[in-house]
Design a protein around this motif. Structure first.
Motif, mmCIF file in Angstrom:
data_model
loop_
_atom_site.group_PDB
_atom_site.id
_atom_site.type_symbol
_atom_site.label_atom_id
_atom_site.label_comp_id
_atom_site.label_asym_id
_atom_site.label_seq_id
_atom_site.Cartn_x
_atom_site.Cartn_y
_atom_site.Cartn_z
ATOM 1 N N PHE A 153 0.814 -1.210 0.000
ATOM 2 C CA PHE A 153 0.000 0.000 0.000
ATOM 3 C C PHE A 153 0.851 1.266 0.000
ATOM 4 C CE2 PHE A 153 -3.982 -1.982 0.239
ATOM 5 C CZ PHE A 153 -4.979 -1.017 0.264
ATOM 6 N N LEU A 154 2.137 1.149 0.310
ATOM 7 C CA LEU A 154 3.001 2.325 0.286
ATOM 8 C C LEU A 154 3.133 2.875 -1.128
ATOM 9 C CD1 LEU A 154 5.842 1.128 2.704
ATOM 10 C CD2 LEU A 154 3.876 2.599 3.230
ATOM 11 N N GLY A 155 2.895 2.031 -2.151
ATOM 12 C CA GLY A 155 2.972 2.499 -3.536
ATOM 13 C C GLY A 155 1.946 3.573 -3.848
ATOM 14 N N PRO A 156 0.645 3.263 -3.710
ATOM 15 C CA PRO A 156 -0.352 4.302 -3.960
ATOM 16 C C PRO A 156 -0.250 5.471 -2.998
ATOM 17 C CG PRO A 156 -1.375 2.303 -3.123
ATOM 18 C CD PRO A 156 0.025 1.943 -3.489
ATOM 19 N N LEU A 157 0.184 5.215 -1.755
ATOM 20 C CA LEU A 157 0.385 6.327 -0.816
ATOM 21 C C LEU A 157 1.454 7.280 -1.331
ATOM 22 C CD1 LEU A 157 0.182 4.603 2.685
ATOM 23 C CD2 LEU A 157 -1.231 6.492 1.890
ATOM 24 N N ALA A 158 2.520 6.728 -1.892
ATOM 25 C CA ALA A 158 3.589 7.572 -2.423
ATOM 26 C C ALA A 158 3.102 8.397 -3.608
ATOM 27 C CB ALA A 158 4.778 6.707 -2.841
ATOM 28 N N VAL A 159 2.271 7.789 -4.459
ATOM 29 C CA VAL A 159 1.718 8.526 -5.605
ATOM 30 C C VAL A 159 0.848 9.673 -5.116
ATOM 31 C CG1 VAL A 159 0.206 8.362 -7.620
ATOM 32 C CG2 VAL A 159 1.841 6.538 -7.146
ATOM 33 N N SER A 160 0.014 9.397 -4.115
ATOM 34 C CA SER A 160 -0.833 10.457 -3.577
ATOM 35 C C SER A 160 0.000 11.557 -2.925
ATOM 36 C CB SER A 160 -1.820 9.869 -2.553
ATOM 37 O OG SER A 160 -2.766 9.053 -3.176
ATOM 38 N N LEU A 161 1.063 11.173 -2.221
ATOM 39 C CA LEU A 161 1.916 12.167 -1.567
ATOM 40 C C LEU A 161 2.590 13.052 -2.604
ATOM 41 C CD1 LEU A 161 3.147 13.228 1.060
ATOM 42 C CD2 LEU A 161 4.987 11.563 0.782
ATOM 43 N N PHE A 162 2.923 12.489 -3.751
ATOM 44 C CA PHE A 162 3.570 13.270 -4.807
ATOM 45 C C PHE A 162 2.678 14.419 -5.266
ATOM 46 C CE2 PHE A 162 4.486 14.122 -9.297
ATOM 47 C CZ PHE A 162 5.847 14.399 -9.241
ATOM 48 N N HIS A 163 1.361 14.182 -5.248
ATOM 49 C CA HIS A 163 0.413 15.212 -5.661
ATOM 50 C C HIS A 163 -0.111 16.037 -4.488
ATOM 51 C CE1 HIS A 163 0.242 13.675 -9.763
ATOM 52 N NE2 HIS A 163 0.125 12.451 -9.264
ATOM 53 N N ALA A 164 0.337 15.726 -3.278
ATOM 54 C CA ALA A 164 -0.183 16.395 -2.093
ATOM 55 C C ALA A 164 0.376 17.804 -1.971
ATOM 56 C CB ALA A 164 0.155 15.588 -0.846
ATOM 57 N N ARG A 165 -0.415 18.663 -1.356
ATOM 58 C CA ARG A 165 0.005 20.045 -1.167
ATOM 59 C C ARG A 165 -0.260 20.530 0.259
ATOM 60 N NH1 ARG A 165 1.857 18.593 -5.119
ATOM 61 N NH2 ARG A 165 1.918 19.541 -7.197
ATOM 62 N N ARG A 166 -0.635 19.625 1.158
ATOM 63 C CA ARG A 166 -1.022 20.036 2.495
ATOM 64 C C ARG A 166 -0.134 19.359 3.532
ATOM 65 N NH1 ARG A 166 -7.380 18.972 2.796
ATOM 66 N NH2 ARG A 166 -7.045 19.919 4.856
ATOM 67 N N ALA A 167 0.048 20.057 4.664
ATOM 68 C CA ALA A 167 0.916 19.524 5.715
ATOM 69 C C ALA A 167 0.382 18.217 6.280
ATOM 70 C CB ALA A 167 1.055 20.563 6.835
ATOM 71 N N VAL A 168 -0.957 18.062 6.302
ATOM 72 C CA VAL A 168 -1.527 16.840 6.860
ATOM 73 C C VAL A 168 -1.111 15.625 6.039
ATOM 74 C CG1 VAL A 168 -3.686 17.034 5.536
ATOM 75 C CG2 VAL A 168 -3.665 15.797 7.724
ATOM 76 N N HIS A 169 -0.876 15.825 4.755
ATOM 77 C CA HIS A 169 -0.448 14.705 3.912
ATOM 78 C C HIS A 169 0.957 14.247 4.292
ATOM 79 C CE1 HIS A 169 -3.394 16.535 0.791
ATOM 80 N NE2 HIS A 169 -4.005 15.701 1.618
ATOM 81 N N VAL A 170 1.808 15.190 4.640
ATOM 82 C CA VAL A 170 3.149 14.829 5.110
ATOM 83 C C VAL A 170 3.051 14.040 6.409
ATOM 84 C CG1 VAL A 170 5.389 15.717 5.836
ATOM 85 C CG2 VAL A 170 4.144 16.848 3.981
#
Length: 297
Positions: free
Chosen positions: A107-124
């Motif tokens: 599941f770290l794969g799709p999480l990494a893809v989502s993080l790449f497009h993230a723009r908010r501190a909560v995503h970090v």
């Protein structure tokens, strides 16, 4: 006092039942497939799954009915290679890892893809939670319950494959429904089946084992994929992603009940942390369907 339910309430629950059944069928099917490892190995089992899935999809979808530009063919090849690599690495990881932790790492794969497009501190923060969960799974301490390092590397390879699958899959979204998946699975079969043949040889043609391989392919791919297609048409993207995030826990339970696997409290905690990170990422991100969903691996 009699309770009255809105008309058609049962029909509105059907997509959710389909998705939950899809997750459960995938985990049961994967547990069943793992029992084939002593017969034909992880490589042979992966060849059964991908090969039979490709045949079923080609027969049902008949993707050759639609035209295909050269540029789209190249996109499908990349998509199929990612799909095949993901499946092969996932089964190679299952040789030495329990089912639940393997799914959690993947599941770290799709999480990494989502993080790449993230723009908010909560995503970090969600990414940090997932990394902390991964740290609990790494063999940092020597012991009888420590996970196999090679298995973890294969699981991370599956995570990378899932991430690439999502990225390359977006680039085939304009193609007719089912064409990219059918041709992509056929491409994956061209990658995985020769590896399975090299490893297991003529054993793959044993009639009884062919039947078991077909059952494994149906339970872990064809049936879950079909049910998920039904669910996706009626369930909001965020809700779908949240429910899909339950998969590591369902996989862990399937491993315990069907395979006799045992997990330490730290490993259960790691699975919970990865699930929480996935749910948190989905709940705080817009338009996440293309980032967090993917095929049953």
């Amino acid at each position: 006092m009699e309770t009255r339910y809105p008309p058609g309430a049962g029909h509105r629950l059907l997509p959710y039942a389909a998705l939950i059944t899809s997750i459960m069928t995938f985990c049961v099917g994967t547990s069943f497939a793992k029992r084939l490892f002593p017969l034909v190995g992880a490589e042979g089992t992966s060849a059964y799954r991908v090969g039979f899935s490709a045949i079923v999809l080609l027969v049902v979808v008949r993707p050759w009915r639609f035209g295909l530009a050269r540029a789209d063919a190249a996109r499908i090849v990349r998509y199929g290679v990612a799909l095949g690599s993901m499946n092969l690495c996932f089964y190679m990881a299952l040789r030495t890892l329990p089912l639940g932790p393997t799914i959690a790492i993947e599941f770290l794969g799709p999480l990494a893809v989502s993080l790449f497009h993230a723009r908010r501190a909560v995503h970090v923060a969600m990414a940090a939670l997932a990394v902390a969960g991964l740290a609990l799974l790494l063999p940092l301490r020597v012991g009888t319950q420590a996970l196999d390092p090679v298995g973890i590397l294969f699981a991370l390879g599956a995570a990378t494959g899932w991430g690439c699958y999502l990225v390359f899959g977006k680039r085939t979204g304009h193609l007719p429904a089912g064409q990219a998946v059918a041709f992509g699975m056929a491409t994956a079969a061209l990658l995985v089946v020769p590896i399975g043949i090299y490893h297991a040889g003529a054993l793959l043609l044993t009639p009884a084992w062919l039947g078991l391989g077909l059952i494994a392919a149906l339970l872990s791919s064809a049936i879950p994929f079909s049910l998920e297609i039904v669910a996706l048409k009626h369930i909001p993207a965020h809700t779908h992603g949240v429910l899909l995030s339950l998969e590591p826990a369902v996989g862990a339970l399937a491993g315990v009940l069907l395979l006799g696997e045992t997990l330490t409290p730290a490993q259960w905690a790691a699975i919970a942390m990865v699930m929480a990170a996935s749910i948190g990422m989905i709940a705080t991100t817009d338009h996440v369907r293309t980032d967090m969903e993917g095929p049953e691996t």
